[in-house]
Design an enzyme around this catalytic site. Structure first.
Site, PDB file in Angstrom:
ATOM      1  N   LYS A  55       0.833  -1.210   0.000  1.00 41.29           N
ATOM      2  CA  LYS A  55       0.000   0.000   0.000  1.00 41.29           C
ATOM      3  C   LYS A  55       0.864   1.255   0.000  1.00 41.29           C
ATOM      4  O   LYS A  55       0.618   2.197  -0.763  1.00 41.29           O
ATOM      5  CB  LYS A  55      -0.921  -0.014   1.218  1.00 41.29           C
ATOM      6  N   SER A  71      -0.777   0.736   6.036  1.00 48.87           N
ATOM      7  CA  SER A  71      -1.057  -0.122   7.175  1.00 48.87           C
ATOM      8  C   SER A  71      -2.002  -1.235   6.766  1.00 48.87           C
ATOM      9  O   SER A  71      -2.805  -1.081   5.835  1.00 48.87           O
ATOM     10  CB  SER A  71      -1.672   0.687   8.323  1.00 48.87           C
ATOM     11  N   ASP A  72      -1.889  -2.367   7.458  1.00 39.61           N
ATOM     12  CA  ASP A  72      -2.798  -3.472   7.181  1.00 39.61           C
ATOM     13  C   ASP A  72      -3.083  -4.229   8.467  1.00 39.61           C
ATOM     14  O   ASP A  72      -2.300  -4.156   9.429  1.00 39.61           O
ATOM     15  CB  ASP A  72      -2.212  -4.428   6.138  1.00 39.61           C
ATOM     16  N   GLN A  73      -4.195  -4.953   8.469  1.00 40.13           N
ATOM     17  CA  GLN A  73      -4.589  -5.716   9.648  1.00 40.13           C
ATOM     18  C   GLN A  73      -5.238  -7.024   9.217  1.00 40.13           C
ATOM     19  O   GLN A  73      -6.068  -7.055   8.306  1.00 40.13           O
ATOM     20  CB  GLN A  73      -5.581  -4.900  10.488  1.00 40.13           C
ATOM     21  N   ALA A 108       0.293  -4.215  10.816  1.00 36.17           N
ATOM     22  CA  ALA A 108       1.581  -3.806  10.252  1.00 36.17           C
ATOM     23  C   ALA A 108       1.503  -2.377   9.746  1.00 36.17           C
ATOM     24  O   ALA A 108       0.454  -1.931   9.262  1.00 36.17           O
ATOM     25  CB  ALA A 108       1.997  -4.735   9.120  1.00 36.17           C
TER      26      ALA A 108
END
Length: 200
Positions: A55, A71-73, A108
């Protein structure tokens, strides 16, 4: 006064924007629109880090002079990875599977900045889920419509009512953007919230 640096959040998440707003730093939004399909054999941690980096990289290519936050989840339980459910049936299936389980929220963050190496951070939030009734699950889905939340866990809202307990180094991590790590990474690339803040 030093000019505020160009900062971009590579996300359309309202929750991430609300969190970043707390630092009072001027920034823009640019949705990265990447393929979030998991790869065969990929761990939750590896996938989360890869997607956060992808991203930030996508948006950084469009804005090479800017500092970009990605960011990622993902949610992991019983050896399975739970992403966004997409619809009510998917959310119902996810929550039934997660009911009563001990789960890990993988979060992250990636920060890309000119003249700096990419920075990556990974956080695990350990959560004990309550045992959920069908009625509770149905009502929660109706009220929160958590179709774009990993594991259907809209933790910034009624998702908190589904949780028995939580362990985390950063209380904001479960919401999708760990602010302690984000502030530290921004300082590393020259954006200090206590210097670049728009305040009273």
């Amino acid at each position: 006064m030093q000019k505020n640096p160009n900062l971009i959040l590579a996300s359309s998440s309202v929750t991430r924007r609300t969190l970043l707003d707390q630092l009072r730093i001027p920034y823009e939004i640019d949705k990265p629109e990447i393929d979030e399909t998991l790869r065969a054999g990929e761990t939750a941690q590896a996938a989360c880090l890869r997607l956060a980096q992808a991203k930030a990289m996508r948006v950084s290519k469009r804005h090479p002079d800017a500092v970009v936050i990605g960011s990622d989840q993902l949610v992991e339980s019983q050896g399975l990875i739970f992403g966004k459910p997409g619809d009510a049936d998917g959310a119902k299936a996810q929550l039934q599977s997660l009911s009563g389980q001990r789960i890990n929220f993988h979060v992250a963050v990636a920060v890309f900045a000119p003249d700096h190496a990419p920075q990556l951070w990974h956080e695990i939030v350990e959560v004990q889920m309550r045992i959920l009734s069908i009625e509770e699950i149905s009502r929660y889905i109706q009220l929160e419509v958590p179709f774009n939340s990993a594991g259907s866990m809209k933790s910034e809202g009624l998702g908190a009512t589904l949780i028995e307990s939580m362990q985390s180094r950063d209380p904001s991590a479960i919401l999708g953007l760990p602010m302690i790590a984000t502030a530290r990474m921004l300082r590393e690339v020259g954006i200090d919230p206590l210097r670049h803040t728009q305040g009273k």
